[in-house]
Scaffold this motif. Structure first.
Motif, PDB file in Angstrom:
ATOM      1  N   ALA A   1       0.817  -1.218   0.000  1.00  0.00           N
ATOM      2  CA  ALA A   1       0.000   0.000   0.000  1.00  0.00           C
ATOM      3  C   ALA A   1       0.851   1.268   0.000  1.00  0.00           C
ATOM      4  O   ALA A   1       0.310   2.377   0.001  1.00  0.00           O
ATOM      5  CB  ALA A   1      -0.931  -0.004   1.214  1.00  0.00           C
ATOM      6  N   GLY A   2       2.171   1.099   0.022  1.00  0.00           N
ATOM      7  CA  GLY A   2       3.050   2.269   0.005  1.00  0.00           C
ATOM      8  C   GLY A   2       3.211   2.943   1.350  1.00  0.00           C
ATOM      9  O   GLY A   2       3.619   4.104   1.426  1.00  0.00           O
ATOM     10  N   ILE A   3       2.931   2.247   2.424  1.00  0.00           N
ATOM     11  CA  ILE A   3       3.061   2.814   3.770  1.00  0.00           C
ATOM     12  C   ILE A   3       4.445   2.464   4.307  1.00  0.00           C
ATOM     13  O   ILE A   3       4.710   1.341   4.710  1.00  0.00           O
ATOM     14  CB  ILE A   3       1.951   2.276   4.710  1.00  0.00           C
ATOM     15  CG1 ILE A   3       0.584   2.633   4.152  1.00  0.00           C
ATOM     16  CG2 ILE A   3       2.143   2.818   6.133  1.00  0.00           C
ATOM     17  CD1 ILE A   3      -0.566   1.931   4.841  1.00  0.00           C
ATOM     18  N   ALA A   4       5.324   3.440   4.292  1.00  0.00           N
ATOM     19  CA  ALA A   4       6.717   3.230   4.704  1.00  0.00           C
ATOM     20  C   ALA A   4       6.960   3.890   6.057  1.00  0.00           C
ATOM     21  O   ALA A   4       7.821   4.752   6.200  1.00  0.00           O
ATOM     22  CB  ALA A   4       7.668   3.779   3.642  1.00  0.00           C
ATOM     23  N   ASP A   5       6.204   3.466   7.051  1.00  0.00           N
ATOM     24  CA  ASP A   5       6.310   4.080   8.370  1.00  0.00           C
ATOM     25  C   ASP A   5       7.384   3.440   9.247  1.00  0.00           C
ATOM     26  O   ASP A   5       7.561   3.829  10.393  1.00  0.00           O
ATOM     27  CB  ASP A   5       4.959   4.065   9.083  1.00  0.00           C
ATOM     28  CG  ASP A   5       4.439   2.660   9.361  1.00  0.00           C
ATOM     29  OD1 ASP A   5       4.933   1.698   8.721  1.00  0.00           O
ATOM     30  OD2 ASP A   5       3.540   2.527  10.208  1.00  0.00           O
ATOM     31  N   THR A   6       8.100   2.452   8.713  1.00  0.00           N
ATOM     32  CA  THR A   6       9.221   1.858   9.443  1.00  0.00           C
ATOM     33  C   THR A   6      10.456   1.915   8.548  1.00  0.00           C
ATOM     34  O   THR A   6      10.348   1.954   7.316  1.00  0.00           O
ATOM     35  CB  THR A   6       8.948   0.378   9.816  1.00  0.00           C
ATOM     36  OG1 THR A   6       8.877  -0.401   8.627  1.00  0.00           O
ATOM     37  CG2 THR A   6       7.679   0.232  10.646  1.00  0.00           C
ATOM     38  N   LEU A   7      11.613   1.915   9.158  1.00  0.00           N
ATOM     39  CA  LEU A   7      12.861   1.901   8.402  1.00  0.00           C
ATOM     40  C   LEU A   7      12.900   0.697   7.475  1.00  0.00           C
ATOM     41  O   LEU A   7      13.290   0.799   6.306  1.00  0.00           O
ATOM     42  CB  LEU A   7      14.057   1.881   9.358  1.00  0.00           C
ATOM     43  CG  LEU A   7      15.429   1.729   8.691  1.00  0.00           C
ATOM     44  CD1 LEU A   7      15.749   2.931   7.821  1.00  0.00           C
ATOM     45  CD2 LEU A   7      16.504   1.504   9.744  1.00  0.00           C
ATOM     46  N   ALA A   8      12.493  -0.456   7.985  1.00  0.00           N
ATOM     47  CA  ALA A   8      12.538  -1.692   7.200  1.00  0.00           C
ATOM     48  C   ALA A   8      11.778  -1.539   5.883  1.00  0.00           C
ATOM     49  O   ALA A   8      12.307  -1.864   4.808  1.00  0.00           O
ATOM     50  CB  ALA A   8      11.965  -2.849   8.027  1.00  0.00           C
ATOM     51  N   ILE A   9      10.565  -1.055   5.927  1.00  0.00           N
ATOM     52  CA  ILE A   9       9.760  -0.905   4.715  1.00  0.00           C
ATOM     53  C   ILE A   9      10.203   0.316   3.910  1.00  0.00           C
ATOM     54  O   ILE A   9      10.178   0.293   2.675  1.00  0.00           O
ATOM     55  CB  ILE A   9       8.254  -0.851   5.056  1.00  0.00           C
ATOM     56  CG1 ILE A   9       7.830  -2.139   5.775  1.00  0.00           C
ATOM     57  CG2 ILE A   9       7.411  -0.628   3.806  1.00  0.00           C
ATOM     58  CD1 ILE A   9       8.129  -3.427   5.028  1.00  0.00           C
ATOM     59  N   GLY A  10      10.639   1.348   4.574  1.00  0.00           N
ATOM     60  CA  GLY A  10      11.132   2.530   3.860  1.00  0.00           C
ATOM     61  C   GLY A  10      12.336   2.216   2.978  1.00  0.00           C
ATOM     62  O   GLY A  10      12.427   2.681   1.835  1.00  0.00           O
ATOM     63  N   LEU A  11      13.261   1.408   3.494  1.00  0.00           N
ATOM     64  CA  LEU A  11      14.457   1.063   2.719  1.00  0.00           C
ATOM     65  C   LEU A  11      14.106   0.318   1.436  1.00  0.00           C
ATOM     66  O   LEU A  11      14.609   0.637   0.356  1.00  0.00           O
ATOM     67  CB  LEU A  11      15.412   0.221   3.566  1.00  0.00           C
ATOM     68  CG  LEU A  11      16.160   0.960   4.671  1.00  0.00           C
ATOM     69  CD1 LEU A  11      16.868  -0.035   5.591  1.00  0.00           C
ATOM     70  CD2 LEU A  11      17.154   1.951   4.079  1.00  0.00           C
ATOM     71  N   VAL A  12      13.245  -0.693   1.532  1.00  0.00           N
ATOM     72  CA  VAL A  12      12.915  -1.473   0.332  1.00  0.00           C
ATOM     73  C   VAL A  12      11.983  -0.715  -0.604  1.00  0.00           C
ATOM     74  O   VAL A  12      12.058  -0.887  -1.825  1.00  0.00           O
ATOM     75  CB  VAL A  12      12.354  -2.868   0.688  1.00  0.00           C
ATOM     76  CG1 VAL A  12      13.443  -3.725   1.305  1.00  0.00           C
ATOM     77  CG2 VAL A  12      11.147  -2.789   1.604  1.00  0.00           C
ATOM     78  N   SER A  13      11.137   0.146  -0.050  1.00  0.00           N
ATOM     79  CA  SER A  13      10.251   0.959  -0.886  1.00  0.00           C
ATOM     80  C   SER A  13      11.055   1.868  -1.807  1.00  0.00           C
ATOM     81  O   SER A  13      10.703   2.062  -2.973  1.00  0.00           O
ATOM     82  CB  SER A  13       9.307   1.801  -0.023  1.00  0.00           C
ATOM     83  OG  SER A  13       8.401   0.985   0.661  1.00  0.00           O
ATOM     84  N   GLU A  14      12.126   2.436  -1.281  1.00  0.00           N
ATOM     85  CA  GLU A  14      13.010   3.271  -2.090  1.00  0.00           C
ATOM     86  C   GLU A  14      13.968   2.428  -2.916  1.00  0.00           C
ATOM     87  O   GLU A  14      14.217   2.714  -4.085  1.00  0.00           O
ATOM     88  CB  GLU A  14      13.832   4.206  -1.198  1.00  0.00           C
ATOM     89  CG  GLU A  14      13.066   5.335  -0.595  1.00  0.00           C
ATOM     90  CD  GLU A  14      13.962   6.274   0.202  1.00  0.00           C
ATOM     91  OE1 GLU A  14      15.149   5.935   0.466  1.00  0.00           O
ATOM     92  OE2 GLU A  14      13.481   7.353   0.566  1.00  0.00           O
TER      93      GLU A  14
END
Length: 182
Positions: A94-107
């Protein structure tokens, strides 16, 4: 030859109780492993984070850095999200990058870094309609999602084997995708 850097990103799913197995196997495959945990997974390891830092030779990260702080980890050559929980899958999809873990892979996937993900959740969780949408959305972005016979086949509720997580499948796919070998 320079050792390639792998960001191993672990969510709060059963195999994270045994994350040192994944770290050791990746190191054995020649990767310099940097471990990133979701905040919930970091709580599981809070009394033993020092052990994981010693094992990897890097600080274990679970939070975004503060403005003005330098990077604590070297630049990633590849990222592997394993085990990926159902919750993190759906947030990421869903594009919710509220944690470092998901933010890193989202980018990372949009910056040319090979990103692979191997789930660990049961069939009842996987039946939720958002799961199929999230998997499709991640694959459309270029994420290599490892499920089925070449990855993780979801288990019946209360019948998973966290210690039996198929790290070798994830590392074989990583080798093929990130290093261009079969």
């Amino acid at each position: 030859m320079t050792t390639r850097v792998l960001y191993l990103i672990a969510c709060a799913a059963g195999p994270t109780q045994h994350i040192e197995t994944g770290v050791l196997r990746a190191q054995g495959a020649g990767w310099d492993v940097c471990l990133i945990l979701t905040p919930s997974a970091a709580r599981w390891w809070q009394d033993r984070l020092g052990e994981l830092s010693e094992l990897t030779g890097h600080p274990v990260r679970s939070q975004y850095k503060l403005p003005g702080q330098g990077d604590a980890l070297p630049k990633a050559d590849a990222m592997l999200v394993a085990p990926l929980s159902c919750t993190s899958l759906n947030k990421w999809g869903a594009g919710i990058a509220d944690t470092l873990a998901i933010g890193l892979v989202s980018e990372g996937v949009h910056m040319g870094v090979p990103v692979l993900a191997m789930p660990y959740f049961n069939q009842a969780q996987g039946a939720q309609p958002a799961v199929a949408r999230s998997i499709a959305d991640l694959r459309a972005q270029g994420v290599v999602y490892l499920d089925g016979p070449d990855g993780y086949e979801s288990h019946l509720p209360k019948q998973g084997s966290p210690a039996g997580f198929p790290w070798e499948r994830a590392l074989a796919a990583l080798k093929e995708v990130a290093l261009g070998t079969a």
